[in-house]
Motif scaffolding. Structure first.
Motif, mmCIF file in Angstrom:
data_model
loop_
_atom_site.group_PDB
_atom_site.id
_atom_site.type_symbol
_atom_site.label_atom_id
_atom_site.label_comp_id
_atom_site.label_asym_id
_atom_site.label_seq_id
_atom_site.Cartn_x
_atom_site.Cartn_y
_atom_site.Cartn_z
ATOM 1 N N ASP A 1 0.821 -1.216 0.000
ATOM 2 C CA ASP A 1 0.000 0.000 0.000
ATOM 3 C C ASP A 1 0.855 1.266 0.000
ATOM 4 O OD1 ASP A 1 -2.321 -1.476 0.074
ATOM 5 O OD2 ASP A 1 -2.723 -1.112 2.205
ATOM 6 N N TYR A 2 1.806 1.297 0.927
ATOM 7 C CA TYR A 2 2.619 2.506 1.052
ATOM 8 C C TYR A 2 3.619 2.653 -0.087
ATOM 9 C CZ TYR A 2 0.378 3.925 5.272
ATOM 10 O OH TYR A 2 -0.567 4.359 6.162
ATOM 11 N N ALA A 3 4.115 1.560 -0.594
ATOM 12 C CA ALA A 3 5.045 1.634 -1.733
ATOM 13 C C ALA A 3 4.328 2.155 -2.970
ATOM 14 C CB ALA A 3 5.660 0.267 -2.007
ATOM 15 N N LEU A 4 3.108 1.679 -3.224
ATOM 16 C CA LEU A 4 2.354 2.159 -4.395
ATOM 17 C C LEU A 4 2.083 3.654 -4.305
ATOM 18 C CD1 LEU A 4 -0.200 -0.753 -4.896
ATOM 19 C CD2 LEU A 4 1.714 -0.159 -6.393
ATOM 20 N N THR A 5 1.787 4.124 -3.122
ATOM 21 C CA THR A 5 1.540 5.560 -2.923
ATOM 22 C C THR A 5 2.838 6.356 -3.008
ATOM 23 O OG1 THR A 5 -0.318 5.052 -1.479
ATOM 24 C CG2 THR A 5 0.591 7.258 -1.328
ATOM 25 N N HIS A 6 3.856 5.866 -2.338
ATOM 26 C CA HIS A 6 5.123 6.605 -2.240
ATOM 27 C C HIS A 6 5.877 6.664 -3.569
ATOM 28 C CE1 HIS A 6 8.636 8.280 -0.268
ATOM 29 N NE2 HIS A 6 9.366 7.398 -0.920
ATOM 30 N N PHE A 7 5.905 5.572 -4.301
ATOM 31 C CA PHE A 7 6.703 5.504 -5.524
ATOM 32 C C PHE A 7 5.917 5.874 -6.777
ATOM 33 C CE2 PHE A 7 9.003 2.165 -2.945
ATOM 34 C CZ PHE A 7 10.066 2.998 -2.632
ATOM 35 N N ASN A 8 4.737 6.389 -6.638
ATOM 36 C CA ASN A 8 3.898 6.740 -7.784
ATOM 37 C C ASN A 8 4.616 7.743 -8.683
ATOM 38 O OD1 ASN A 8 1.715 6.921 -9.483
ATOM 39 N ND2 ASN A 8 0.637 8.384 -8.203
ATOM 40 N N GLY A 9 4.937 7.326 -9.903
ATOM 41 C CA GLY A 9 5.584 8.220 -10.870
ATOM 42 C C GLY A 9 7.099 8.181 -10.869
ATOM 43 N N ASP A 10 7.705 7.569 -9.870
ATOM 44 C CA ASP A 10 9.163 7.464 -9.826
ATOM 45 C C ASP A 10 9.616 6.268 -10.653
ATOM 46 O OD1 ASP A 10 9.239 9.606 -8.094
ATOM 47 O OD2 ASP A 10 9.359 8.365 -6.297
ATOM 48 N N ASN A 11 10.892 6.228 -11.002
ATOM 49 C CA ASN A 11 11.404 5.074 -11.743
ATOM 50 C C ASN A 11 12.434 4.274 -10.955
ATOM 51 O OD1 ASN A 11 13.545 6.779 -11.869
ATOM 52 N ND2 ASN A 11 13.739 6.790 -14.081
ATOM 53 N N GLU A 12 12.655 4.661 -9.699
ATOM 54 C CA GLU A 12 13.589 3.938 -8.845
ATOM 55 C C GLU A 12 13.225 4.214 -7.397
ATOM 56 O OE1 GLU A 12 18.383 3.120 -8.501
ATOM 57 O OE2 GLU A 12 17.654 4.774 -9.714
ATOM 58 N N GLY A 13 13.449 3.243 -6.532
ATOM 59 C CA GLY A 13 13.128 3.449 -5.129
ATOM 60 C C GLY A 13 13.782 2.434 -4.221
ATOM 61 N N ILE A 14 13.812 2.779 -2.943
ATOM 62 C CA ILE A 14 14.379 1.912 -1.920
ATOM 63 C C ILE A 14 13.271 1.541 -0.942
ATOM 64 C CG2 ILE A 14 15.996 1.747 0.011
ATOM 65 C CD1 ILE A 14 17.723 3.835 -1.463
ATOM 66 N N ILE A 15 13.164 0.255 -0.676
ATOM 67 C CA ILE A 15 12.255 -0.230 0.356
ATOM 68 C C ILE A 15 13.124 -0.627 1.533
ATOM 69 C CG2 ILE A 15 10.619 -2.031 1.005
ATOM 70 C CD1 ILE A 15 9.797 -2.089 -1.978
ATOM 71 N N LEU A 16 12.876 0.003 2.679
ATOM 72 C CA LEU A 16 13.658 -0.244 3.884
ATOM 73 C C LEU A 16 12.767 -0.930 4.904
ATOM 74 C CD1 LEU A 16 16.157 0.121 5.692
ATOM 75 C CD2 LEU A 16 15.262 2.386 6.280
ATOM 76 N N SER A 17 13.191 -2.086 5.350
ATOM 77 C CA SER A 17 12.453 -2.845 6.348
ATOM 78 C C SER A 17 13.319 -3.020 7.584
ATOM 79 C CB SER A 17 12.077 -4.223 5.782
ATOM 80 O OG SER A 17 11.561 -5.052 6.789
ATOM 81 N N ILE A 18 12.775 -2.600 8.734
ATOM 82 C CA ILE A 18 13.474 -2.752 10.001
ATOM 83 C C ILE A 18 12.516 -3.460 10.949
ATOM 84 C CG2 ILE A 18 14.590 -1.592 11.942
ATOM 85 C CD1 ILE A 18 15.042 0.811 10.039
ATOM 86 N N GLY A 19 12.927 -4.604 11.466
ATOM 87 C CA GLY A 19 12.048 -5.309 12.387
ATOM 88 C C GLY A 19 12.741 -6.461 13.077
ATOM 89 N N ASP A 20 12.063 -6.982 14.099
ATOM 90 C CA ASP A 20 12.668 -8.053 14.885
ATOM 91 C C ASP A 20 12.076 -9.426 14.581
ATOM 92 O OD1 ASP A 20 10.205 -7.777 16.049
ATOM 93 O OD2 ASP A 20 10.944 -7.641 18.103
ATOM 94 N N SER A 21 11.190 -9.505 13.605
ATOM 95 C CA SER A 21 10.629 -10.821 13.268
ATOM 96 C C SER A 21 10.922 -11.149 11.807
ATOM 97 C CB SER A 21 9.119 -10.849 13.514
ATOM 98 O OG SER A 21 8.430 -10.243 12.445
#
Length: 104
Positions: free
Chosen positions: A44-64
């Motif tokens: 959901d957030y990637a589709l909203t955030h990267f709308n119209g861009d041609n490159e992006g970084i997905i950063l995941s931080i978690g303990d599971s």
């Protein structure tokens, strides 16, 4: 000792980082399936955030491992959706239930 540490919430607000609860968004639809909550939240957030861009970084931080697999599934979904878009997946796996000594 607590005076030396800033709360996570305060640190996020100070740096204008939005905290997102996958559970509050998807628990009703997918009870007891945290990996799905996180996967759909990433998408959901990637589709909203990267709308119209041609490159992006997905950063995941978690303990599971749920974050680990959900971020991978999101990257695969987005890559299959748009072959020209370049996604870079960065993941940080935090230690589960660290002791105070390990945190220091």
């Amino acid at each position: 000792l607590c005076n030396y540490f800033m709360s996570i919430d305060a640190l996020l607000k100070l740096n204008k980082i939005k905290l997102i609860s996958a559970r509050s968004l998807y628990e009703y639809q997918y009870p007891k399936q945290p990996q799905k909550w996180k996967q759909y939240t990433f998408i959901d957030y990637a589709l909203t955030h990267f709308n119209g861009d041609n490159e992006g970084i997905i950063l995941s931080i978690g303990d599971s491992t749920d974050e680990w697999f959900a971020s991978q599934a999101c990257t695969e979904f987005l890559t299959n959706r748009d072959k020209e878009f370049k996604f870079h997946l960065q993941r940080i796996k935090l230690q589960s239930n660290p002791t105070l000594h390990e945190l220091m």
